[in-house]
Design an enzyme around this catalytic site. Structure first.
Site, PDB file in Angstrom:
ATOM      1  CG  ASP A 182      -3.203  42.334 -14.321  1.00 25.61           C
ATOM      2  OD1 ASP A 182      -4.376  42.137 -14.680  1.00 25.61           O
ATOM      3  OD2 ASP A 182      -2.898  42.959 -13.290  1.00 25.61           O
ATOM      4  CE  LYS A 209      -5.982  36.260 -16.880  1.00 27.49           C
ATOM      5  NZ  LYS A 209      -4.952  37.107 -16.279  1.00 27.49           N
ATOM      6  N   GLY A 269      -9.634  42.224 -15.315  1.00 21.53           N
ATOM      7  CA  GLY A 269      -9.619  43.315 -16.278  1.00 21.53           C
ATOM      8  C   GLY A 269      -8.812  42.819 -17.459  1.00 21.53           C
ATOM      9  CG  HIS A 270      -9.415  39.452 -18.999  1.00 23.12           C
ATOM     10  ND1 HIS A 270      -9.983  38.210 -19.109  1.00 23.12           N
ATOM     11  CD2 HIS A 270      -8.766  39.463 -17.809  1.00 23.12           C
ATOM     12  CE1 HIS A 270      -9.690  37.502 -18.027  1.00 23.12           C
ATOM     13  NE2 HIS A 270      -8.969  38.248 -17.217  1.00 23.12           N
ATOM     14  CD  GLN A 314      -9.269  36.695 -10.825  1.00 13.81           C
ATOM     15  OE1 GLN A 314      -9.949  35.685 -10.852  1.00 13.81           O
ATOM     16  NE2 GLN A 314      -9.723  37.858 -11.232  1.00 13.81           N
TER      17      GLN A 314
HETATM   18  P1  GDP Z   1      -5.082  40.203 -18.499  1.00 11.92           P
HETATM   19  O1  GDP Z   1      -5.790  40.560 -17.261  1.00 11.92           O
HETATM   20  O2  GDP Z   1      -4.257  38.949 -18.354  1.00 11.92           O
HETATM   21  O3  GDP Z   1      -5.976  40.129 -19.695  1.00 11.92           O
HETATM   22  O4  GDP Z   1      -4.028  41.367 -18.779  1.00 11.92           O
HETATM   23  P2  GDP Z   1      -4.327  42.968 -18.665  1.00 11.92           P
HETATM   24  O5  GDP Z   1      -5.179  43.365 -19.788  1.00 11.92           O
HETATM   25  O6  GDP Z   1      -4.798  43.292 -17.295  1.00 11.92           O
HETATM   26  O7  GDP Z   1      -2.859  43.537 -18.765  1.00 11.92           O
HETATM   27  C1  GDP Z   1      -2.059  43.310 -19.878  1.00 11.92           C
HETATM   28  C2  GDP Z   1      -1.653  44.677 -20.474  1.00 11.92           C
HETATM   29  O8  GDP Z   1      -0.618  44.493 -21.408  1.00 11.92           O
HETATM   30  C3  GDP Z   1      -2.775  45.341 -21.252  1.00 11.92           C
HETATM   31  O9  GDP Z   1      -2.623  46.730 -21.128  1.00 11.92           O
HETATM   32  C4  GDP Z   1      -2.519  44.898 -22.679  1.00 11.92           C
HETATM   33  O10 GDP Z   1      -3.034  45.818 -23.643  1.00 11.92           O
HETATM   34  C5  GDP Z   1      -1.031  44.877 -22.716  1.00 11.92           C
HETATM   35  N1  GDP Z   1      -0.423  43.873 -23.600  1.00 11.92           N
HETATM   36  C6  GDP Z   1      -0.790  42.572 -23.805  1.00 11.92           C
HETATM   37  N2  GDP Z   1       0.098  41.944 -24.598  1.00 11.92           N
HETATM   38  C7  GDP Z   1       1.043  42.846 -24.911  1.00 11.92           C
HETATM   39  C8  GDP Z   1       2.266  42.787 -25.676  1.00 11.92           C
HETATM   40  O11 GDP Z   1       2.645  41.769 -26.205  1.00 11.92           O
HETATM   41  N3  GDP Z   1       2.996  43.933 -25.734  1.00 11.92           N
HETATM   42  C9  GDP Z   1       2.617  45.092 -25.127  1.00 11.92           C
HETATM   43  N4  GDP Z   1       3.400  46.150 -25.244  1.00 11.92           N
HETATM   44  N5  GDP Z   1       1.489  45.182 -24.407  1.00 11.92           N
HETATM   45  C10 GDP Z   1       0.725  44.073 -24.284  1.00 11.92           C
HETATM   46  P1  IMO Z   2      -6.969  39.509 -14.283  1.00  9.66           P
HETATM   47  O1  IMO Z   2      -8.013  38.509 -14.684  1.00  9.66           O
HETATM   48  C1  IMO Z   2      -4.214  40.908 -11.204  1.00  9.66           C
HETATM   49  C2  IMO Z   2      -5.471  40.399  -7.046  1.00  9.66           C
HETATM   50  C3  IMO Z   2      -5.769  41.646  -6.232  1.00  9.66           C
HETATM   51  C4  IMO Z   2      -5.380  41.160  -4.844  1.00  9.66           C
HETATM   52  C5  IMO Z   2      -5.835  39.702  -4.847  1.00  9.66           C
HETATM   53  C6  IMO Z   2      -7.211  39.468  -4.226  1.00  9.66           C
HETATM   54  O2  IMO Z   2      -7.124  40.839 -14.898  1.00  9.66           O
HETATM   55  O3  IMO Z   2      -5.610  38.917 -14.426  1.00  9.66           O
HETATM   56  P2  IMO Z   2      -9.695  39.997  -5.051  1.00  9.66           P
HETATM   57  O4  IMO Z   2     -10.371  41.287  -5.382  1.00  9.66           O
HETATM   58  O5  IMO Z   2      -9.686  39.013  -6.181  1.00  9.66           O
HETATM   59  O6  IMO Z   2     -10.203  39.362  -3.789  1.00  9.66           O
HETATM   60  O7  IMO Z   2      -8.157  40.402  -4.744  1.00  9.66           O
HETATM   61  O8  IMO Z   2      -5.881  39.307  -6.206  1.00  9.66           O
HETATM   62  N1  IMO Z   2      -6.230  40.280  -8.310  1.00  9.66           N
HETATM   63  C7  IMO Z   2      -5.690  40.456  -9.517  1.00  9.66           C
HETATM   64  N2  IMO Z   2      -4.445  40.836  -9.880  1.00  9.66           N
HETATM   65  N3  IMO Z   2      -5.121  40.601 -12.153  1.00  9.66           N
HETATM   66  C8  IMO Z   2      -6.370  40.196 -11.807  1.00  9.66           C
HETATM   67  O9  IMO Z   2      -7.264  39.761 -12.716  1.00  9.66           O
HETATM   68  C9  IMO Z   2      -6.711  40.158 -10.437  1.00  9.66           C
HETATM   69  N4  IMO Z   2      -7.833  39.832  -9.764  1.00  9.66           N
HETATM   70  C10 IMO Z   2      -7.519  39.899  -8.461  1.00  9.66           C
HETATM   71  O10 IMO Z   2      -4.979  42.715  -6.661  1.00  9.66           O
HETATM   72  O11 IMO Z   2      -3.979  41.157  -4.714  1.00  9.66           O
HETATM   73 MG    MG Z   3      -5.976  42.158 -15.942  1.00 12.84          MG
END
Ligand code: GDP
Ligand code: IMO
Ligand code: MG
Length: 440
Positions: free
Chosen positions: A17, A20, A44-45, A228
């Site tokens: 999270d 990415k 979840g991207h 991840q």
């Molecule tokens: P990922 O799994 O690495 O793609 O990250 P996620 O999408 O799960 O979580 C990142 C969260 O931060 C999302 O809600 C994005 O919309 C938000 N986000 C990403 N970059 C920025 C930033 O520079 N500033 C703010 N405020 N939000 C951001």
């Molecule tokens: P993105 O790509 C954050 C965490 C779960 C749990 C552990 C194992 O959005 O960054 P799993 O279901 O993979 O066997 O769970 O890994 N986890 C993540 N945490 N971002 C993710 O993906 C994750 N994918 C798995 O919360 O702790």
């Molecule tokens: Mg994510």
């Protein structure tokens, strides 16, 4: 385009999270192909493009750009039903996927029994549960390693698929009934329906290694989208509180069938602070009100499960560990804007254990859980950086903070994200990756 920025891996440096999705979206315009190499729909991207929010789970983020091909590599585990639903949702949101998505015929399939197995295993673990995303990821990789997995190529021959599937079910039932009463995996009436849905993938199946290498020979540029993060990697992460795949940059090679020397560079994405979902050690975690405030300001709730994310400060020893494991060429720092209101910002710079400084990231999570973190506290800039696109507009104290992180980790910062929207980013002109910034 320089050779090193032709084929690039984007990898999470923390526990996932890191943003990415936002970063891969920003880079995708410069690439012809975006490939996922590990994990599954546990990812979840998030991308916000022109005010519209997308959460990509299994489909590579590059799909949002109309000329980009998305590829799901052999290292990924695929739930056909989830993929079908995700594709339908994308089409409904106006993204024409058509034949722009290819799936490895070697990718392993997530079966319904993997999800029930996972739920049962987490229940049995009780307080020691991992806190998984309950998508069946772990048990699918278990079966892959145990050599009883079903793969996408098996869908081409329904009779063989049925036979293999029944053999696996019989084996699981024998093991389960030897250990417990009853046959928890019993019944195979669902297989027909599963096969019908899953066979919709057949036109998309390819030999991903052959496809990518051929396209690279033709001069096409490939972006490897990590899911991840480094600290969730099965080999290098905070085991057992990890995911079941190779989330570090090395996975980009094994998970696609592109040799490591064909990959030009690795970019590591990190938040300006740290978060983690699920259980496991987290040395710089902030407990209490301060942590809650950061969670609220950063909207730190899981993109897949909605769970509140644990929040903490930037962790230098962990980032250094990630820089080495991934041999990072540059870092990308996201969510700088979330720190805008803080008076001061602590940064974890050193771990101490039993009175001694640790010189490397410990393998043993009992040690990691007990380390004393030494902090350096930097002054906050207390000015909005939200949405800024020019480095010169950043307050001096924000520049100092970024410089401190870069110096401590020993890796340059190529890009800084200042908001969730596409385009809310600052590229460092002096970075050798500045040529990856989009034309917008
Ligand atoms: P990922 O799994 O690495 O793609 O990250 P996620 O999408 O799960 O979580 C990142 C969260 O931060 C999302 O809600 C994005 O919309 C938000 N986000 C990403 N970059 C920025 C930033 O520079 N500033 C703010 N405020 N939000 C951001
Ligand atoms: P993105 O790509 C954050 C965490 C779960 C749990 C552990 C194992 O959005 O960054 P799993 O279901 O993979 O066997 O769970 O890994 N986890 C993540 N945490 N971002 C993710 O993906 C994750 N994918 C798995 O919360 O702790
Ligand atoms: Mg994510």
């Amino acid at each position: 385009m320089t050779e090193e920025s032709t084929n690039v891996v984007v990898v999470g440096l923390q526990w996932g999270d890191e943003g990415k999705g936002k970063v891969v979206d920003a880079l995708s315009e410069r690439f012809d192909i975006v490939v996922r190499y590990q994990g599954g729909a546990n990812a979840g991207h998030t991308v916000i493009a022109n005010g519209k929010k997308f959460i990509l789970q299994l489909v590579p983020t590059g799909i949002l750009w109309k000329d980009t091909v998305g590829v799901i590599g052999p290292g990924v585990v695929v739930n056909p039903e989830a993929l079908t639903r995700e594709l339908e949702a994308l089409e409904a949101a106006g993204i024409k996927v058509g034949n722009r998505l290819l799936v490895s015929d070697r990718a392993h399939l997530i079966m319904p029994y993997h999800r029930s197995h996972e739920v049962a295993a987490e229940q049995v673990r009780g307080g020691a549960r991992i806190g998984t995303t309950a998508k069946g990821i772990g048990p699918t990789y278990e079966d892959k390693s145990a050599r009883r997995g079903l793969r996408a190529c098996d869908l081409r021959n329904p009779e063989a698929f049925l036979r293999k599937c029944k053999e696996v079910l019989a084996e699981k039932d024998r093991i389960a009934s030897a250990l417990f009463e009853g046959t928890p995996f019993g019944g195979d009436e669902w297989i027909g329906q599963y096969l019908e849905t899953a066979r919709q993938l057949i036109p998309r199946l390819v030999d991903v290694s052959e496809y990518l290498n051929t396209e690279m020979d033709r001069g096409k540029r490939v972006l490897f989208e990590g899911a991840q993060g480094t600290l969730l990697d099965i080999d290098h992460g905070t085991y057992p509180y990890v995911t079941s795949s190779s989330a570090t940059a090395g996975g980009a090679s094994t998970g696609t069938g592109v040799g490591p020397t064909r990959i030009g560079a690795v970019l590591g994405v990190s938040k300006a602070y740290t978060t983690r979902v699920g259980s496991g050690p987290f040395p710089t975690e902030i407990h209490g009100r301060e942590g809650e405030e950061l969670r609220t300001r950063g909207s730190e709730f899981g993109a897949v499960t909605g769970r509140p994310r644990r929040c903490g400060w930037f962790d230098v020893p962990a980032a250094r560990y990630g820089a080495r494991l991934n041999n990072l060429n540059a870092m990308i720092i996201t969510k700088l804007d979330i720190l805008d209101t803080l008076e001061e910002i602590p940064v974890g710079v050193e771990y101490e254990y039993e009175g001694r400084k640790l010189t490397s990231f410990p393998a043993d999570i009992d040690i990691l859980s007990q380390v004393k973190v030494h902090y350096r506290t930097l002054p906050g800039w207390k000015q909005p950086t939200y949405g800024l696109q020019d480095f010169s507009e950043l307050p001096q104290k924000a520049k100092d903070y970024l410089r401190f992180l870069s110096d401590q980790v020993g890796v340059e910062i190529a890009m800084i994200s200042t908001g969730p929207e596409r385009g809310q980013a600052i590229w460092r002109d002096e970075s050798r990756f500045a040529n990856l910034s989009a034309s917008r």
